[in-house]
Design a protein around this motif. Sequence first.
Motif, PDB file in Angstrom:
ATOM      1  N   GLN A  60      43.226  48.974  49.682  1.00 37.99           N
ATOM      2  CA  GLN A  60      42.132  48.003  49.769  1.00 37.99           C
ATOM      3  C   GLN A  60      40.740  48.632  49.771  1.00 37.99           C
ATOM      4  OE1 GLN A  60      42.889  45.829  53.396  1.00 37.99           O
ATOM      5  NE2 GLN A  60      42.953  47.653  54.674  1.00 37.99           N
ATOM      6  N   ASP A  61      40.597  49.820  50.362  1.00 35.98           N
ATOM      7  CA  ASP A  61      39.280  50.462  50.474  1.00 35.98           C
ATOM      8  C   ASP A  61      39.162  51.735  49.638  1.00 35.98           C
ATOM      9  OD1 ASP A  61      38.278  48.558  52.331  1.00 35.98           O
ATOM     10  OD2 ASP A  61      39.388  49.561  53.928  1.00 35.98           O
ATOM     11  N   LYS A  62      40.019  51.881  48.622  1.00 34.71           N
ATOM     12  CA  LYS A  62      40.053  53.133  47.872  1.00 34.71           C
ATOM     13  C   LYS A  62      39.364  53.051  46.509  1.00 34.71           C
ATOM     14  CE  LYS A  62      44.182  54.960  50.147  1.00 34.71           C
ATOM     15  NZ  LYS A  62      45.579  55.446  49.984  1.00 34.71           N
ATOM     16  N   GLY A  63      38.595  52.002  46.287  1.00 39.80           N
ATOM     17  CA  GLY A  63      37.898  51.914  45.017  1.00 39.80           C
ATOM     18  C   GLY A  63      37.237  50.573  44.809  1.00 39.80           C
ATOM     19  N   VAL A  64      37.055  50.206  43.545  1.00 44.77           N
ATOM     20  CA  VAL A  64      36.336  49.007  43.147  1.00 44.77           C
ATOM     21  C   VAL A  64      37.322  48.013  42.541  1.00 44.77           C
ATOM     22  CG1 VAL A  64      34.542  48.074  41.628  1.00 44.77           C
ATOM     23  CG2 VAL A  64      34.241  50.324  42.705  1.00 44.77           C
ATOM     24  N   TRP A  65      37.275  46.764  43.004  1.00 47.98           N
ATOM     25  CA  TRP A  65      38.110  45.688  42.478  1.00 47.98           C
ATOM     26  C   TRP A  65      37.216  44.764  41.662  1.00 47.98           C
ATOM     27  CZ3 TRP A  65      43.286  46.156  43.564  1.00 47.98           C
ATOM     28  CH2 TRP A  65      43.624  47.039  44.593  1.00 47.98           C
ATOM     29  N   GLN A  66      37.591  44.501  40.429  1.00 49.81           N
ATOM     30  CA  GLN A  66      36.722  43.738  39.532  1.00 49.81           C
ATOM     31  C   GLN A  66      37.548  42.823  38.644  1.00 49.81           C
ATOM     32  OE1 GLN A  66      33.849  46.107  37.355  1.00 49.81           O
ATOM     33  NE2 GLN A  66      33.535  44.512  35.819  1.00 49.81           N
ATOM     34  N   MET A  67      37.030  41.607  38.452  1.00 45.32           N
ATOM     35  CA  MET A  67      37.623  40.695  37.483  1.00 45.32           C
ATOM     36  C   MET A  67      36.943  40.890  36.122  1.00 45.32           C
ATOM     37  SD  MET A  67      39.931  39.189  39.279  1.00 45.32           S
ATOM     38  CE  MET A  67      40.490  38.007  38.043  1.00 45.32           C
ATOM     39  N   VAL A  68      37.736  40.992  35.076  1.00 43.40           N
ATOM     40  CA  VAL A  68      37.238  40.986  33.702  1.00 43.40           C
ATOM     41  C   VAL A  68      37.928  39.819  33.027  1.00 43.40           C
ATOM     42  CG1 VAL A  68      37.023  42.226  31.524  1.00 43.40           C
ATOM     43  CG2 VAL A  68      36.900  43.484  33.703  1.00 43.40           C
ATOM     44  N   GLY A  69      37.195  38.719  32.832  1.00 42.98           N
ATOM     45  CA  GLY A  69      37.865  37.478  32.459  1.00 42.98           C
ATOM     46  C   GLY A  69      38.795  37.092  33.590  1.00 42.98           C
ATOM     47  N   PRO A  70      40.046  36.699  33.293  1.00 40.24           N
ATOM     48  CA  PRO A  70      40.977  36.325  34.355  1.00 40.24           C
ATOM     49  C   PRO A  70      41.819  37.504  34.848  1.00 40.24           C
ATOM     50  CG  PRO A  70      41.926  35.755  32.248  1.00 40.24           C
ATOM     51  CD  PRO A  70      40.571  36.362  31.956  1.00 40.24           C
ATOM     52  N   VAL A  79      44.531  37.244  44.426  1.00 33.79           N
ATOM     53  CA  VAL A  79      43.492  36.695  43.547  1.00 33.79           C
ATOM     54  C   VAL A  79      43.447  35.187  43.752  1.00 33.79           C
ATOM     55  CG1 VAL A  79      42.745  36.301  41.173  1.00 33.79           C
ATOM     56  CG2 VAL A  79      43.719  38.514  41.821  1.00 33.79           C
ATOM     57  N   HIS A  80      42.268  34.664  44.038  1.00 35.98           N
ATOM     58  CA  HIS A  80      42.050  33.225  44.211  1.00 35.98           C
ATOM     59  C   HIS A  80      40.866  32.817  43.351  1.00 35.98           C
ATOM     60  CE1 HIS A  80      44.644  33.303  47.839  1.00 35.98           C
ATOM     61  NE2 HIS A  80      44.091  34.481  48.030  1.00 35.98           N
ATOM     62  N   ASN A  81      40.815  31.551  42.951  1.00 37.31           N
ATOM     63  CA  ASN A  81      39.645  31.109  42.183  1.00 37.31           C
ATOM     64  C   ASN A  81      39.201  29.725  42.599  1.00 37.31           C
ATOM     65  OD1 ASN A  81      41.438  29.347  40.798  1.00 37.31           O
ATOM     66  ND2 ASN A  81      40.319  29.612  38.880  1.00 37.31           N
ATOM     67  N   ALA A  82      37.957  29.420  42.229  1.00 33.49           N
ATOM     68  CA  ALA A  82      37.392  28.073  42.338  1.00 33.49           C
ATOM     69  C   ALA A  82      37.006  27.677  40.919  1.00 33.49           C
ATOM     70  CB  ALA A  82      36.179  28.055  43.261  1.00 33.49           C
ATOM     71  N   ALA A  83      37.646  26.627  40.416  1.00 35.24           N
ATOM     72  CA  ALA A  83      37.435  26.219  39.024  1.00 35.24           C
ATOM     73  C   ALA A  83      36.085  25.539  38.867  1.00 35.24           C
ATOM     74  CB  ALA A  83      38.561  25.294  38.581  1.00 35.24           C
ATOM     75  N   PRO A  84      35.482  25.632  37.670  1.00 40.90           N
ATOM     76  CA  PRO A  84      34.139  25.079  37.458  1.00 40.90           C
ATOM     77  C   PRO A  84      34.090  23.558  37.420  1.00 40.90           C
ATOM     78  CG  PRO A  84      34.989  26.003  35.421  1.00 40.90           C
ATOM     79  CD  PRO A  84      35.962  26.390  36.494  1.00 40.90           C
ATOM     80  N   THR A  85      35.201  22.881  37.586  1.00 43.33           N
ATOM     81  CA  THR A  85      35.201  21.415  37.663  1.00 43.33           C
ATOM     82  C   THR A  85      34.904  20.992  39.094  1.00 43.33           C
ATOM     83  OG1 THR A  85      37.599  21.499  37.982  1.00 43.33           O
ATOM     84  CG2 THR A  85      36.787  21.110  35.735  1.00 43.33           C
ATOM     85  N   HIS A 122      43.480  50.930  36.841  1.00 42.29           N
ATOM     86  CA  HIS A 122      44.698  50.120  36.831  1.00 42.29           C
ATOM     87  C   HIS A 122      44.303  48.667  36.567  1.00 42.29           C
ATOM     88  CE1 HIS A 122      46.827  53.454  38.907  1.00 42.29           C
ATOM     89  NE2 HIS A 122      45.666  53.600  39.537  1.00 42.29           N
ATOM     90  N   SER A 123      45.165  47.926  35.930  1.00 40.43           N
ATOM     91  CA  SER A 123      44.912  46.494  35.719  1.00 40.43           C
ATOM     92  C   SER A 123      46.125  45.675  36.115  1.00 40.43           C
ATOM     93  CB  SER A 123      44.554  46.210  34.249  1.00 40.43           C
ATOM     94  OG  SER A 123      45.681  46.386  33.413  1.00 40.43           O
ATOM     95  N   ALA A 124      45.876  44.406  36.410  1.00 37.25           N
ATOM     96  CA  ALA A 124      46.937  43.419  36.644  1.00 37.25           C
ATOM     97  C   ALA A 124      46.514  42.175  35.871  1.00 37.25           C
ATOM     98  CB  ALA A 124      47.086  43.118  38.127  1.00 37.25           C
ATOM     99  N   THR A 125      47.261  41.849  34.830  1.00 41.66           N
ATOM    100  CA  THR A 125      46.833  40.786  33.921  1.00 41.66           C
ATOM    101  C   THR A 125      47.277  39.409  34.397  1.00 41.66           C
ATOM    102  OG1 THR A 125      48.821  40.933  32.550  1.00 41.66           O
ATOM    103  CG2 THR A 125      46.970  42.394  31.998  1.00 41.66           C
ATOM    104  N   ALA A 126      46.439  38.418  34.091  1.00 41.15           N
ATOM    105  CA  ALA A 126      46.802  37.033  34.420  1.00 41.15           C
ATOM    106  C   ALA A 126      48.065  36.626  33.682  1.00 41.15           C
ATOM    107  CB  ALA A 126      45.645  36.108  34.063  1.00 41.15           C
ATOM    108  N   ALA A 127      48.223  37.102  32.443  1.00 44.49           N
ATOM    109  CA  ALA A 127      49.391  36.739  31.635  1.00 44.49           C
ATOM    110  C   ALA A 127      50.693  37.193  32.258  1.00 44.49           C
ATOM    111  CB  ALA A 127      49.242  37.318  30.226  1.00 44.49           C
ATOM    112  N   SER A 128      50.640  38.268  33.054  1.00 43.59           N
ATOM    113  CA  SER A 128      51.852  38.788  33.695  1.00 43.59           C
ATOM    114  C   SER A 128      52.033  38.245  35.101  1.00 43.59           C
ATOM    115  CB  SER A 128      51.783  40.320  33.756  1.00 43.59           C
ATOM    116  OG  SER A 128      50.789  40.740  34.699  1.00 43.59           O
TER     117      SER A 128
END
Length: 552
Positions: A339-349, A315-321, A366-372
């Motif tokens: 990698q090709d077995k479904g849909v990858w989506q961000m919900v918030g971070p 996961v990489h991001n470009a900040a709005p600043t 499945h999820s992977a949280t930013a907090a973790s």
Amino acid sequence: MGVERPGRRWVAAAMSLVTVVAGFVVGAGSVARAEPGCQTGGELAIFVRGSGRAITNPPTEAAVFFSKIGAALQGTPFGTLELGDQDGNGFQDSNGYPAVDAAWAVVMPDYYNVSASTGVLELFDYLNRRVLSCPHETTVIGAFSQGAQVVGDTLPMLNQNVLNHIGYVALYGDPKFNVACGQDRWWVRLSNGCTGGILGARNPYMPSVLRNRVGSWCANDDAICSSNPVIAAFGGGSHSSVYQNTWISASASLIASATRSKVQQLNPPSVYAPPGYVPPPAPGSPPGSPPPPPPALPNLWFVKTHNTGSGRIEVHNAAPTGYMSGPVHSTTRFIWVDQDKGVWQMVGPDLWFIKTTTDNGMVEVHSATAASGYYGGVSYATYLNGAVDASKGVYRMSGNTVFFVKLGDTGSGMVELHAATAASNYQSGQHSVTRFSPADRYNGVWQMVGGDLWFIKTRNTSSGRVEIHIATAASGYQSGPDVVTWFSPADQDNGSWQILGHDLYFVKTHSTPGDMVEVHSMTESSGYWEGMHTTTYLNGAVDGNNGWWWVG
């Protein structure tokens, strides 16, 4: 500058060209006109005339080109200019491109050293100055015969900024036409066999950066662009009249379509908007209230699923600043085999993975949280059957609910919406029939916003622009707004489209200047005619196809 001298075969054909262009002299009879000002949000059409042609003395190729292209580009600012008449008085400037009669090449080198080389230097200088003076203007260049040689010799000298302002280059009867038989002939629109121009094929024919913005027409029986000595002996065949009478008109819609795309690229809505457009006030505000403040900018997220050095989904991001950096560059708990077995989506971070290809055939979430640190989250099997339905629609997260937009093989004959809710441990949810037709299955992007179904239509739109269509949960998915946006369908495959809140975002990963990923938006408060346009530090040429792009 150095110039190429004509070969022997030009001498044999040039005498026939005298017949073709006889009767055309530079001189009086032209109608004076003012040089156009900057065509902001529109186009300046420049024509480079052929040997012996007078300036604006109808009927000429230039007059037909200006008329047909102007009509095809109806509705945007449009100006015209002929090379050699920069002062706009309808006559050749004292030091302007002279377009000497081709017969001069037989007895003296004036065709090259006086005429063509003068045209190259004048066009080069003019385009450079014009772009600096008119940064929101798109240039359309047309050229016939000697003029086509002038344009072709000029384009490789131009810098990237000038080339980026060119909407289309249309060449007719180019004496340096390159047929490139057996190769990638992306510039060829009409050709006669596999013989090149009578002055030798230009190679490379055009700068590759102009792919999809160049067309070269060589009519049947045209001795000048096809180097046919038999035709040359009988007066040049169709070199003169066929472009003026047929091919310029036939090419107008193609040129206009490519040019509109460039106009929109060069003109963000703050510059290019419908005549008299004023941003509306915030919903519910009294008439005359100022427009609402711009919305807070979102992060740009890149879920890198392919070519990761870590062997894991990243996961990489470009900040709005400024979008020139981002604090998040993280590996996740997911490994590359998925990698090709479904849909990858961000919900918030947070990262969510809707796995549609599973061992037992049932869709998993499945999820992977930013907090973790993206190494903790939930994992559930759902009641949705990926083995049966994965190819029949799209899966999307809305909050922590999984939605399946079923677009094919629906029992109702309409697009259907099915959900698996977190409250049911993903074992049940709604089942609704919508107002949308499966005929639009491949015409755009389907997304959930809360409980509403949004369709971003990027193909086959009746308006000629990207459209938004909504089926609201409150209406039982039987009605909702239908909106035309500022975006062009020309960008339909150049990136990813998404709704955030009620605003439309376009993450442009392909066909951007410098190959850098761009973020564009159209806000609901502006009627989808104004928004943000920014460049990021992320490289689309490197990573454009390596994962999923989201704003949020």
